[in-house]
Design a protein around this motif. Structure first.
Motif, PDB file in Angstrom:
ATOM      1  N   PHE A   1       1.896   6.196  -6.913  1.00 12.77           N
ATOM      2  CA  PHE A   1       1.266   6.123  -8.360  1.00 12.77           C
ATOM      3  C   PHE A   1       0.234   7.321  -8.576  1.00 12.77           C
ATOM      4  N   GLY A   2      -0.019   8.007  -7.335  1.00 13.60           N
ATOM      5  CA  GLY A   2      -0.881   9.006  -7.688  1.00 13.60           C
ATOM      6  C   GLY A   2      -2.499   8.452  -7.640  1.00 13.60           C
ATOM      7  N   GLY A   3      -3.252   9.481  -7.517  1.00 13.20           N
ATOM      8  CA  GLY A   3      -4.677   9.240  -7.669  1.00 13.20           C
ATOM      9  C   GLY A   3      -5.393   8.962  -9.120  1.00 13.20           C
TER      10      GLY A   3
ATOM     11  N   LYS B   1       0.875  -1.226  -0.073  1.00 11.94           N
ATOM     12  CA  LYS B   1       0.061   0.029  -0.121  1.00 11.94           C
ATOM     13  C   LYS B   1       0.859   1.147  -0.033  1.00 11.94           C
ATOM     14  N   GLU B   2       2.086   1.243   0.893  1.00 14.03           N
ATOM     15  CA  GLU B   2       2.708   2.519   0.794  1.00 14.03           C
ATOM     16  C   GLU B   2       3.793   2.546  -0.552  1.00 14.03           C
ATOM     17  N   LYS B   3       3.899   1.470  -1.423  1.00 13.20           N
ATOM     18  CA  LYS B   3       4.442   1.830  -2.682  1.00 13.20           C
ATOM     19  C   LYS B   3       3.366   2.202  -3.609  1.00 13.20           C
ATOM     20  N   LEU B   4       2.089   1.767  -3.432  1.00 14.04           N
ATOM     21  CA  LEU B   4       0.923   2.362  -4.363  1.00 14.04           C
ATOM     22  C   LEU B   4       0.845   4.045  -4.055  1.00 14.04           C
ATOM     23  N   LYS B   5       1.017   4.559  -2.954  1.00 19.43           N
ATOM     24  CA  LYS B   5       0.838   5.850  -2.927  1.00 19.43           C
ATOM     25  C   LYS B   5       1.632   6.603  -3.861  1.00 19.43           C
TER      26      LYS B   5
END
Length: 82
Positions: A67-69, A61-65
């Motif tokens: 990628f932006g919204g 989840k931290e890595k996905l942050k």
């Protein structure tokens, strides 16, 4: 690797198996008549050895942050003609 292996691993954890084995993954996949490559299941288990699933998910989840919204969708189309 197909997502079905990760899904089966997570299902085993949710069912109370703290450290699922390749056999647990195989049993879950076969219960829904899905094919299971034991080499793939064993690879997943070995890659997660010594790691908590909850920690792995949190790190992901931290890595996905980064990628932006998602962007806004297009305007809703008008109602279909009657």
């Amino acid at each position: 690797m197909s997502k079905k292996y990760a899904a089966a691993y997570l299902m085993a954890v949710l069912a109370g198996t703290e450290i699922p084995s390749a056999g647990d993954i195989q049993k879950i996949l076969e219960s829904v008549e899905a094919e299971c490559d034991s080499a793939v299941a064993e690879k997943l288990v070995s890659e997660l050895e010594g790691k908590s699933v909850h920690e792995v998910v949190a790190a992901g989840k931290e890595k996905l942050k980064g990628f932006g919204g998602g962007g806004g969708g297009g305007g809703g189309g008008g109602a279909a003609p009657a």
